[in-house]
Design an enzyme around this catalytic site. Structure first.
Site, PDB file in Angstrom:
ATOM      1  NE  ARG A  77      -2.188  -0.669   3.563  1.00  0.00           N
ATOM      2  CZ  ARG A  77      -2.681  -0.035   4.605  1.00  0.00           C
ATOM      3  NH1 ARG A  77      -3.899   0.444   4.570  1.00  0.00           N
ATOM      4  NH2 ARG A  77      -1.962   0.124   5.690  1.00  0.00           N
ATOM      5  CB  SER A 141       5.447  -6.640   7.562  1.00  0.00           C
ATOM      6  OG  SER A 141       4.778  -5.426   7.401  1.00  0.00           O
ATOM      7  CG  ASP A 195       3.786  -5.555  10.398  1.00  0.00           C
ATOM      8  OD1 ASP A 195       4.745  -5.876  11.128  1.00  0.00           O
ATOM      9  OD2 ASP A 195       3.024  -6.404   9.881  1.00  0.00           O
TER      10      ASP A 195
HETATM   11  C1  GLC Z   1       6.195 -11.894  10.374  1.00  0.00           C
HETATM   12  C2  GLC Z   1       7.397 -10.941  10.301  1.00  0.00           C
HETATM   13  C3  GLC Z   1       7.229  -9.790  11.264  1.00  0.00           C
HETATM   14  C4  GLC Z   1       5.890  -9.111  11.042  1.00  0.00           C
HETATM   15  C5  GLC Z   1       4.778 -10.130  11.157  1.00  0.00           C
HETATM   16  C6  GLC Z   1       3.400  -9.520  10.924  1.00  0.00           C
HETATM   17  O1  GLC Z   1       6.206 -12.505  11.622  1.00  0.00           O
HETATM   18  O2  GLC Z   1       8.579 -11.646  10.570  1.00  0.00           O
HETATM   19  O3  GLC Z   1       8.278  -8.845  11.098  1.00  0.00           O
HETATM   20  O4  GLC Z   1       5.728  -8.090  11.980  1.00  0.00           O
HETATM   21  O5  GLC Z   1       4.982 -11.168  10.208  1.00  0.00           O
HETATM   22  O6  GLC Z   1       3.280  -8.968   9.655  1.00  0.00           O
END
Ligand code: GLC
Length: 447
Positions: A77, A141, A195
């Site tokens: 996004r 993320s 995130d």
């Molecule tokens: C996975 C990633 C982590 C992220 C999570 C949620 O666990 O390793 O960094 O925060 O997904 O998206």
């Protein structure tokens, strides 16, 4: 001789005990979390990476218009977010792009070129004038070992990503290079954040009692503000009093597993890793259900007369379908199954309930661990900002979390509020950009 219905009931009650997280199990999870958190903060061997994010909570007065890029589990996004300086944020423009599987498994260069193309399309779609410099906050993320607010190396891919030549690399440098290849040097990356960190920052911008960010979506993870003197692995003289820690709790490994967990793990792209994530998050719950369904079909306990091959493809059953089954929707047509018996429907609903209840109980035990780490007797009020479809959409999921929080913490659970924060990671990322720019300007003025 056991009749068909009895045999199904016996199977389901065994399944329930294999997936059950009892109150003593939940207490064990809380204690193990505390041990692993402490080891991770000290830089010792731990299944919780406890990564410093180089940012604290916002004060609420951050102001201005910021660009954010959010690379999550299944989509990208690009957002323009406006902060009014009075704890209000509004998304002024947003473009969403699906990340196809071939991009997740491409080369790093191809993946980052695609990301740069998405940013370009955002500018085109919203007719943004590109005559000036834009400061972009990048929500990435995945586990990144950050060395500053604007740099960090990807430790290892998680979820469905495997793009080569990215692990070990600085993801801000990769994005900057892709932007340069697309002649978009007018965009500068002002901040890099996980995130969960975005979610906590957004949650605490709106509500100062918010002190934890949790993602319960494709992946799962959490962060919280830690006192700088407890982050033993990263002593920073003159550091601010607190810094948000990205726990990477999806990697937590001290959980009881069953045969389906082990089958799922062995066939996954990252065996032995992300053990909690594989029991809790949306990417995996459908797959766990599929493994159980195939087992029951092979034993003649489900969809009699149908070949288990219907369910033979890995990850073919999605968590949304499982959640739909729990909500009473007919999920069978998606697999070409008509004339499904009432017993079959009930069995699927039971599987859905058993799998999601374990996920919710583990997630809640982990939240209880973090809250009691910050406030042993839960004397203060804690708002937990939560983003992700599992929490928002799976029938009964929040109630299941609340129940175990009460069992674990008694009265203290009344001081914990689980608050959904929509678009938290994108909005939070923009707020982090504002904090970063403010710090940068302050440094320039002071030098
Ligand atoms: C996975 C990633 C982590 C992220 C999570 C949620 O666990 O390793 O960094 O925060 O997904 O998206």
């Amino acid at each position: 001789m056991m009749n068909h219905i009895d045999a199904i009931n016996v199977f389901l009650s065994r399944l329930e005990s294999n997936f059950c997280v009892t109150l003593p199990d939940a207490r064990t999870i809380v204690e193990a979390f505390h041990r692993e958190m402490s080891a991770g903060l000290a830089g010792k061997e731990s299944s919780l990476q406890m990564i410093p994010s180089f940012v604290g909570r916002p004060c609420g007065a951050e102001k201005g218009r910021y660009l954010a890029l959010d690379l999550g589990g299944t989509n990208i996004r690009v957002l323009a977010v406006e902060l009014d300086g009075n704890r209000n944020a509004a998304i002024r423009a947003v473009s969403r792009f699906v990340i196809e599987q071939d991009k997740m498994c491409a080369t790093g260069e191809e993946l980052f070129d695609y990301i740069a193309d998405c940013i370009h399309l955002f500018f085109k779609e919203h007719g943004v004038d590109v005559q000036r410099t834009f400061h972009l906050s990048f929500t990435f993320s995945f586990p990144v070992a950050q060395s500053s607010l604007t740099s960090g190396r990807l430790i290892a891919w998680t979820k469905k990503f495997t793009a080569c030549n990215v692990e070990g690399q600085d993801v801000v440098a990769l994005l900057t290079a892709a932007l340069a290849r697309r002649r978009m040097e007018f965009i500068r990356v002002a901040a890099l954040a996980n995130d969960t960190v975005g979610t906590l920052v957004a949650g605490s911008y709106f509500d100062p009692s918010c002190d934890m960010g949790v993602i319960l979506g494709t992946g799962t993870n959490a962060c919280y503000p830690e006192r700088s003197d407890r982050i033993l692995k990263c002593p920073e003289p003159g550091a601010p009093s607190e810094m948000i820690i990205n726990m990477e709790w999806g990697g937590f490994s001290q959980l009881k597993t069953n045969i389906y967990d082990r089958l799922l793990d062995e066939a996954s792209p990252n065996p032995g890793r992300q053990r909690l994530e594989k029991m809790v998050s949306g990417m995996y719950l459908g797959e766990l259900a599929r493994l159980i369904i195939v087992d029951m079909m092979t034993k003649g306990l489900l969809f009699c007369g149908v070949s288990p091959d219907v369910f033979s493809g890995q990850y073919l059953l999605h968590t949304e379908q499982l959640s739909g089954a729990a909500a009473g929707f007919d999920f069978f047509a998606d697999f070409g199954l008509t004339d499904v018996s009432e017993t079959d429907s009930r069995t699927i609903r039971e599987i859905s309930r058993i799998i999601s209840a374990r996920s919710a109980r583990i997630a809640a035990a982990a939240i209880a661990a973090v809250v009691t780490w910050m406030d042993a007797k839960v004397e203060r009020f804690h708002t937990i900002a939560i983003d992700g479809a599992l929490f928002e959409k799976y029938p009964g999921y929040p109630d299941c979390m609340i129940e175990i929080l009460h069992d674990l913490l008694g009265e203290g659970a009344r001081r914990i509020r689980l608050a959904p924060v929509r678009d938290g990671s994108g909005i939070g990322s923009a707020i982090i950009g504002a904090v970063a720019l403010h710090n940068h300007l302050e440094r320039d003025v002071n030098n």
